[in-house]
Design an enzyme around this catalytic site. Structure first.
Site, PDB file in Angstrom:
ATOM      1  N   LYS A 119       0.854  -1.192   0.000  1.00 22.62           N
ATOM      2  CA  LYS A 119       0.000   0.000   0.000  1.00 22.62           C
ATOM      3  C   LYS A 119       0.882   1.230   0.000  1.00 22.62           C
ATOM      4  O   LYS A 119       2.024   1.185   0.478  1.00 22.62           O
ATOM      5  CB  LYS A 119      -0.886   0.018   1.250  1.00 22.62           C
ATOM      6  CG  LYS A 119      -2.161   0.830   1.072  1.00 22.62           C
ATOM      7  CD  LYS A 119      -3.224   0.035   0.342  1.00 22.62           C
ATOM      8  CE  LYS A 119      -4.500   0.824   0.149  1.00 22.62           C
ATOM      9  NZ  LYS A 119      -5.588  -0.053  -0.314  1.00 22.62           N
TER      10      LYS A 119
HETATM   11  P1  NAD Z   1     -13.918   7.566  -2.288  1.00 25.54           P
HETATM   12  O1  NAD Z   1     -12.936   8.647  -2.020  1.00 25.54           O
HETATM   13  O2  NAD Z   1     -14.445   7.350  -3.649  1.00 25.54           O
HETATM   14  O3  NAD Z   1     -15.191   7.721  -1.313  1.00 25.54           O
HETATM   15  C1  NAD Z   1     -15.108   7.926   0.061  1.00 25.54           C
HETATM   16  C2  NAD Z   1     -16.484   8.394   0.530  1.00 25.54           C
HETATM   17  O4  NAD Z   1     -16.475   8.496   1.961  1.00 25.54           O
HETATM   18  C3  NAD Z   1     -16.883   9.777   0.015  1.00 25.54           C
HETATM   19  O5  NAD Z   1     -18.270   9.772  -0.298  1.00 25.54           O
HETATM   20  C4  NAD Z   1     -16.641  10.686   1.210  1.00 25.54           C
HETATM   21  O6  NAD Z   1     -17.472  11.838   1.178  1.00 25.54           O
HETATM   22  C5  NAD Z   1     -17.035   9.741   2.319  1.00 25.54           C
HETATM   23  N1  NAD Z   1     -16.555  10.109   3.638  1.00 25.54           N
HETATM   24  C6  NAD Z   1     -15.320  10.556   3.993  1.00 25.54           C
HETATM   25  N2  NAD Z   1     -15.305  10.801   5.325  1.00 25.54           N
HETATM   26  C7  NAD Z   1     -16.544  10.505   5.784  1.00 25.54           C
HETATM   27  C8  NAD Z   1     -17.157  10.546   7.051  1.00 25.54           C
HETATM   28  N3  NAD Z   1     -16.475  10.959   8.124  1.00 25.54           N
HETATM   29  N4  NAD Z   1     -18.468  10.159   7.164  1.00 25.54           N
HETATM   30  C9  NAD Z   1     -19.154   9.748   6.091  1.00 25.54           C
HETATM   31  N5  NAD Z   1     -18.626   9.687   4.863  1.00 25.54           N
HETATM   32  C10 NAD Z   1     -17.334  10.060   4.722  1.00 25.54           C
HETATM   33  O7  NAD Z   1     -13.205   6.232  -1.717  1.00 25.54           O
HETATM   34  P2  NAD Z   1     -13.553   4.733  -2.064  1.00 25.54           P
HETATM   35  O8  NAD Z   1     -12.657   4.287  -3.148  1.00 25.54           O
HETATM   36  O9  NAD Z   1     -15.034   4.589  -2.190  1.00 25.54           O
HETATM   37  O10 NAD Z   1     -13.031   4.013  -0.740  1.00 25.54           O
HETATM   38  C11 NAD Z   1     -13.827   3.936   0.432  1.00 25.54           C
HETATM   39  C12 NAD Z   1     -13.261   2.856   1.348  1.00 25.54           C
HETATM   40  O11 NAD Z   1     -13.228   1.615   0.626  1.00 25.54           O
HETATM   41  C13 NAD Z   1     -11.828   3.064   1.836  1.00 25.54           C
HETATM   42  O12 NAD Z   1     -11.707   2.491   3.127  1.00 25.54           O
HETATM   43  C14 NAD Z   1     -10.989   2.271   0.853  1.00 25.54           C
HETATM   44  O13 NAD Z   1      -9.740   1.873   1.374  1.00 25.54           O
HETATM   45  C15 NAD Z   1     -11.908   1.084   0.665  1.00 25.54           C
HETATM   46  N6  NAD Z   1     -11.654   0.321  -0.558  1.00 25.54           N
HETATM   47  C16 NAD Z   1     -11.729   0.911  -1.782  1.00 25.54           C
HETATM   48  C17 NAD Z   1     -11.504   0.141  -2.922  1.00 25.54           C
HETATM   49  C18 NAD Z   1     -11.644   0.714  -4.309  1.00 25.54           C
HETATM   50  O14 NAD Z   1     -11.489  -0.062  -5.273  1.00 25.54           O
HETATM   51  N7  NAD Z   1     -11.969   1.981  -4.458  1.00 25.54           N
HETATM   52  C19 NAD Z   1     -11.160  -1.211  -2.797  1.00 25.54           C
HETATM   53  C20 NAD Z   1     -11.109  -1.781  -1.522  1.00 25.54           C
HETATM   54  C21 NAD Z   1     -11.365  -0.998  -0.407  1.00 25.54           C
END
Ligand code: NAD
Length: 439
Positions: free
Chosen positions: A129
């Protein structure tokens, strides 16, 4: 020391969770949480002590200072990290996060989860990561591009399609992956699409990659509902975070008949007891960036999204959202971890007591890395599959992984999280035993 009611707790800038002690507040260590999860599973497997120590700690952690010229001509120093947790089962694999709260502790935790995640879905990768401490929303496109290129160039020796393969995470996306791929390709004078996944389609990305994590959340939630005899057509749900993972999971479960009554993002939370129109909300966010002001629901307090009485709760934002401070207030039947590490080990014990079925992150959100693997395979063979083919293969992998973890859970009377860790640790241990330790 356990929290005392006399002391106020304060939210940390990033993970939103702290432990309060008599005199001070300490942010919860995300890597500490992974260690606890690992230890609990390793104890059940009764593995050799030396093997356990070998598997537990990251093999390499790199910190870089990255000078970048800003649009006004000034220079700013950024801090970047890359952690390779394990390369036992294959090249290190894992995203790059751009966020103001990135720390080495967090990147180590995320790298470790990647090792176990890749093993759970049985793909030939280790775990890695990366992250840069920055607020991508406050940087211009030019500044973001220069920062990405500086990170890729400075750490170039770490990366390669057979060594360490980044992907998008919070705050990064296909655009950043395109710059990353170009920087490595220009430096080596060889087109290197396989050095990074989550690329734009025209640069060698895969069909289905942008939706893959949310699609995996949908598949595992569907399988959990089947196991618990919950009719998705009658089920209600709540989602915290409406970015890539949250919005896609919600849309695909909405398509299966699930009614979403609560949604939140960083701008606030909304509620509609009759159901929020998820496709409309996605359109609203595409236009207005945040859910705030959406006309089809009323505004509520942000934490109500976690505490809603629903069948399915999907935390899809950041780590440490459900802790020993609030786990007693969670009232769902299935908690599907779209985010990485949203539930602490202490909270896990409370959820278990309340018989809440947790689909752990290393299983639930593994759809993204699974299609990243498909992208890497397609880059290597130079032939690309249709979206239907990618989705079919993803479903096969996710359902098999869910079944493997469920069988382990039933056999060892362990939670789904501990079972997923047991399965993953056993798979990594088997490889290490066969490879031996080079010294
Ligand atoms: P993203 O940046 O697209 O979305 C994050 C969302 O969380 C946004 O809507 C943001 O407004 C919201 N957010 C941030 N702080 C917040 C809070 N305090 N309360 C409520 N909402 C809040 O990110 P993503 O890619 O959707 O990733 C989200 C999670 O999923 C992370 O933990 C990431 O590590 C995990 N993840 C993502 C992927 C991927 O392929 N994108 C894969 C595995 C895991």
């Amino acid at each position: 020391m356990p929290p005392t009611p006399r002391n106020k707790t304060r939210r940390s800038r990033h993970s939103g969770a702290v432990v309060s002690t008599r005199n001070k507040t300490i942010p919860i260590s995300v890597f500490g949480n992974v260690m606890k999860q690992f230890d609990a599973a390793a104890r059940k497997l009764k593995l050799d002590h030396n093997l356990v120590e070998f598997m537990k700690v990251p093999r390499r952690s790199t910190i870089a200072k990255l000078p970048v010229q800003m649009d006004d001509g000034s220079f700013r120093m950024f801090t970047g990290y890359r952690v390779q947790h394990s390369i036992a089962r294959g090249p290190a694999k894992g995203g790059i996060r751009f966020h103001p709260g990135v720390t080495l502790d967090e990147v180590q935790a995320l790298a470790s989860w990647m090792t176990w995640k890749c093993a759970v879905v049985n793909i030939p990768f280790g775990g890695g990561k990366g992250g840069i401490v920055c607020d991508p929303y406050k940087l211009s496109e030019g500044e973001l591009e220069r920062l990405t290129r500086r990170y890729a160039a400075d750490l170039i020796d770490l990366f390669g399609p057979d060594v360490d393969i980044p992907a998008p995470d919070v705050g990064t996306g296909p655009r950043v992956m395109g710059w990353f791929m170009d920087t490595v390709s220009m430096r080596s004078n060889v087109s290197e699409p396989g050095v990074v996944t989550g690329k734009p389609l025209v640069l060698g990305g895969s069909e289905g990659r942008p939706e893959a994590t949310g699609r995996g959340v949908m598949f595992t939630t569907r399988e959990a509902a089947k196991h618990l005899h919950i009719d998705l057509g009658q089920a209600t749900a709540s989602v915290q975070g409406f970015g890539n993972v949250g919005s896609v999971s919600a849309r695909l479960l909405h398509d299966l008949g699930v009614t979403f009554t609560h949604v939140s993002d960083v701008s606030g939370a909304i509620h509609n007891p009759d159901g929020i129109d998820i496709p409309d909300l996605i359109e609203w966010v595409a236009e207005h960036r945040f859910i705030k002001g959406f006309p089809g629901a009323k505004a509520i307090k942000a934490d109500q999204v976690l505490y809603a009485k629903v069948d399915i709760l999907i935390p899809a934002a950041l780590e440490n959202q459900v802790t020993d401070q609030n786990a007693d207030r969670i009232r769902c039947r299935i908690l599907a971890e779209g985010a990485n590490g949203p539930v602490t080990p202490e909270a896990d014990r409370v959820l278990k007591k309340h018989k809440i079925f947790v689909i752990p992150d290393i299983l639930c959100n593994a759809g993204g890395v699974t299609v990243s693997y498909f992208e890497w395979v397609q880059n290597r063979i130079g032939y690309f599959w249709s979206e239907a083919e990618v989705n079919r293969r993803l479903e096969e992998k996710m359902v098999a992984a869910f079944d493997d973890v469920l069988v382990m859970s039933l056999k060892h009377r362990a939670t789904m999280r501990i079972a997923a860790f047991m399965l993953a640790i056993q798979r990594v241990a088997d490889v290490i035993k066969l490879r031996g330790v080079y010294s």
